[in-house]
Design an enzyme around this catalytic site. Structure first.
Site, PDB file in Angstrom:
ATOM      1  N   ASP A  16       0.821  -1.214   0.000  1.00 19.51           N
ATOM      2  CA  ASP A  16       0.000   0.000   0.000  1.00 19.51           C
ATOM      3  C   ASP A  16       0.851   1.258   0.000  1.00 19.51           C
ATOM      4  O   ASP A  16       0.711   2.129  -0.869  1.00 19.51           O
ATOM      5  CB  ASP A  16      -0.933   0.019   1.223  1.00 19.51           C
ATOM      6  N   ARG A  96      -0.711   1.211  16.741  1.00 18.34           N
ATOM      7  CA  ARG A  96      -1.114   2.340  15.900  1.00 18.34           C
ATOM      8  C   ARG A  96      -1.119   3.685  16.636  1.00 18.34           C
ATOM      9  O   ARG A  96      -0.668   4.688  16.080  1.00 18.34           O
ATOM     10  CB  ARG A  96      -2.484   2.074  15.285  1.00 18.34           C
ATOM     11  N   ASP A 125      -7.608  -0.104  11.225  1.00 16.02           N
ATOM     12  CA  ASP A 125      -6.453   0.775  11.388  1.00 16.02           C
ATOM     13  C   ASP A 125      -6.737   2.213  10.974  1.00 16.02           C
ATOM     14  O   ASP A 125      -6.130   3.143  11.510  1.00 16.02           O
ATOM     15  CB  ASP A 125      -5.263   0.225  10.608  1.00 16.02           C
ATOM     16  N   SER A 177      -2.030  -9.953   3.513  1.00 17.52           N
ATOM     17  CA  SER A 177      -1.898  -8.676   4.214  1.00 17.52           C
ATOM     18  C   SER A 177      -1.307  -8.990   5.583  1.00 17.52           C
ATOM     19  O   SER A 177      -1.897  -9.743   6.359  1.00 17.52           O
ATOM     20  CB  SER A 177      -3.266  -8.002   4.366  1.00 17.52           C
TER      21      SER A 177
END
Length: 407
Positions: A16, A96, A125, A177
Site C-alpha cells: 500500500d 497504531r 487501522d 496482508s
C-alpha cells in the site's frame, strides 16, 4: 481534491504505502515525507529509507519507538489482562496510537498540510490512526487513498506498482496482508478469507514453528514480575524489549501463541486472520497465574469486567481518551502487590503452570488444607450457608404455599 504542498505518510514499505508515494505526487504534486514507526518489525526496516527516497519521498524518518511501545502501551495492556474477544492480544491495535502520535509530531515540525495513511476503508487501522491524529492535531487534514482512488484490490495495486516499476517484495501468490512488530505478526487475505479453510501454517508462520515441528521435550521457564511488570527471565534481569524478544524465540520454538480467529471489526464486518504472538501469550499466562494468588476475589472479578472494556477501547483506537486513562489508573492500583515468580512448562503449543510464588500471596495453605488445621471451624459454614441461601429458602416456601392454594 484539496491542494497540499507537503504530506507526511505513514510508511511501512509494504504494498500500500509503496505505491502511495507515487499516487500522492501524481494527484497532488506535493512533497512526500515518509515516517516509519519502528515498533520492533526488525528485518522489515532494512533498506526502507533508501526505498522510500528512490520511490519519490523527499525524506524518510525511521523513529525508534520500541522502548516506549513496550513500557507505555504493551505493559499496561498486560496488567489489564485485556484480550479482544477472548483470543486477540491486540498486537496491531496498540501499535497504531504510538505511531500516529509520532507522525503528528513530525508533521507539525515539518509544517505539513496533511497526514496520509494506507489503511483500507474496510479495516480498523484507519480509525486507530485517525483518532490518534485527532487527539494531537484535531485540525490536521487526513488523506486516505483507499477511500478515494480507483484501485479496487491488492491485485490492482500490484499492477500499479509493476507499471511504474515500483519495487515490491510480494507477488500475486504471496499477497497476504501482514502486520509485524515486536509483539506479533498477523496474516489476512487470500485463502484465509474462507473460514472453512485450514491455514497453511507450514507456509505462513514466521515467528512460530508448527505444532508438528515443535520439540518433543518440554521447555521450562521462570518469569519474575514487579507490580505486574515482567522484569526477569530465568533469573536474569532485563529490559522489556529484550525480554519480549527472548520470549518470542522460546515461545515460537514451542509453537506457542498461534491463533486462528474470526473477529468482529469495528466497522461492522467479520474478518478472519491468523496471529502469531509467542512471547505475548507467555506473558499473559504468567501474569494471570500470579494475579490468582495476589488479588482478592472482588478485585479479581471486577478487573475481568474492566479487561473486556479495556480491550474494546484499544481495539477501537481510543487509547488517547479519558476513559482509557481512568481504567489504566485503576489497573495500576490493582498491581501494587502483583510481585512474584511464575514457572511455566511449554510443550507443543501448550502453556502449563509449573508453580507460582509471591511475598504478597493471599493463598493460605493453613486455611485451605484438607488436613487438620487450628484456624478454621468447619461448623461456621452451616450458619453461612443458611444466610447465603435464605432467599432460595424463602422462595421455595412461597412456591409451595401457592401450590397448595391452587389445589
Amino acid at each position: 481534491m484539496n491542494k497540499f504542498n507537503k504530506v507526511v505518510l505513514a510508511y511501512s514499505g509494504g504494498l500500500d504505502t509503496s505505491i502511495i508515494i507515487s499516487w500522492l505526487k501524481e494527484n497532488y504534486g506535493c512533497e512526500v515525507i515518509c515516517v516509519v514507526g519502528n515498533v520492533g518489525q526488525s528485518d522489515e526496516l532494512i533498506g526502507l529509507e533508501e526505498k522510500a527516497l528512490k520511490t519519490g519521498a523527499s525524506k524518510c524518518y525511521i523513529e525508534d519507538l520500541t522502548k516506549e511501545f513496550v513500557e507505555e502501551y504493551i505493559f499496561p495492556t498486560i496488567q489489564a489482562n485485556a484480550i479482544y474477544e477472548g483470543k486477540y492480544l491486540l498486537g496491531t491495535s496498540f501499535a497504531r496510537p504510538i505511531i500516529g502520535k509520532r507522525m503528528v509530531e513530525i508533521a507539525i515540525a515539518e509544517g505539513a498540510d496533511a497526514i496520509c495513511h494506507g489503511c483500507t476503508g474496510k479495516g480498523n487501522d484507519q480509525v486507530r490512526f485517525e483518532l490518534a491524529i485527532k487527539a494531537f492535531a484535531p485540525d490536521m487534514k487526513i488523506i486516505a487513498p483507499w477511500r478515494i482512488w480507483d484501485l479496487k484490490s491488492r491485485d490492482e495495486e500490484i499492477e500499479y506498482a509493476l507499471d511504474r516499476k515500483i519495487p515490491i517484495s510480494i507477488n500475486y501468490e504471496t499477497n497476504y496482508s501482514k502486520d509485524k512488530n515486536l509483539w506479533h505478526l498477523s496474516h489476512e487475505g487470500l485463502d484465509l478469507e474462507d473460514p472453512g479453510v485450514e491455514p497453511k501454517y507450514d507456509k505462513i508462520l514466521e515467528m512460530c514453528t508448527t505444532l508438528e515441528n515443535a520439540p518433543d521435550k518440554a521447555t521450562y521457564i521462570t518469569l519474575n514480575f514487579e507490580k505486574g511488570i515482567p522484569v526477569a527471565l530465568d533469573g536474569e534481569k532485563m529490559d522489556g524489549v529484550t525480554l519480549i524478544e527472548k520470549l518470542n524465540k522460546i515461545g515460537g520454538k514451542n509453537a506457542i501463541g498461534i491463533v486462528d480467529m474470526v473477529e468482529n471489526r469495528l466497522v461492522g464486518m467479520k474478518s478472519r486472520g491468523v496471529y502469531e504472538t509467542p512471547g505475548g501469550t507467555i506473558l499473559y499466562a504468567a501474569h494471570k497465574n500470579l494475579e490468582e494468588i495476589c488479588l482478592d476475589r472482588e478485585t479479581a472479578h471486577y478487573k475481568e469486567t474492566v479487561a473486556l472494556k479495556f480491550a474494546d477501547i484499544i481495539y477501537n483506537g481510543q487509547w488517547y481518551t479519558p476513559l482509557r486513562e481512568a481504567l489504566s489508573a485503576f489497573v495500576k492500583t490493582t498491581q501494587e502487590n502483583v510481585t512474584g515468580e511464575v514457572k511455566l512448562k511449554l510443550y507443543k503449543g501448550n502453556l502449563i503452570n509449573a508453580g507460582v510464588t509471591s511475598p504478597y500471596t493471599l493463598y493460605s495453605e493453613e486455611y485451605a488444607t484438607f488436613g487438620e488445621d487450628q484456624v478454621y471451624d468447619q461448623n461456621d459454614s452451616a450458619g453461612f450457608i443458611n444466610l447465603f441461601g435464605l432467599p432460595i429458602t424463602v422462595k421455595a416456601k412461597m412456591d409451595a404455599a401457592l401450590a397448595l392454594k391452587v389445589k
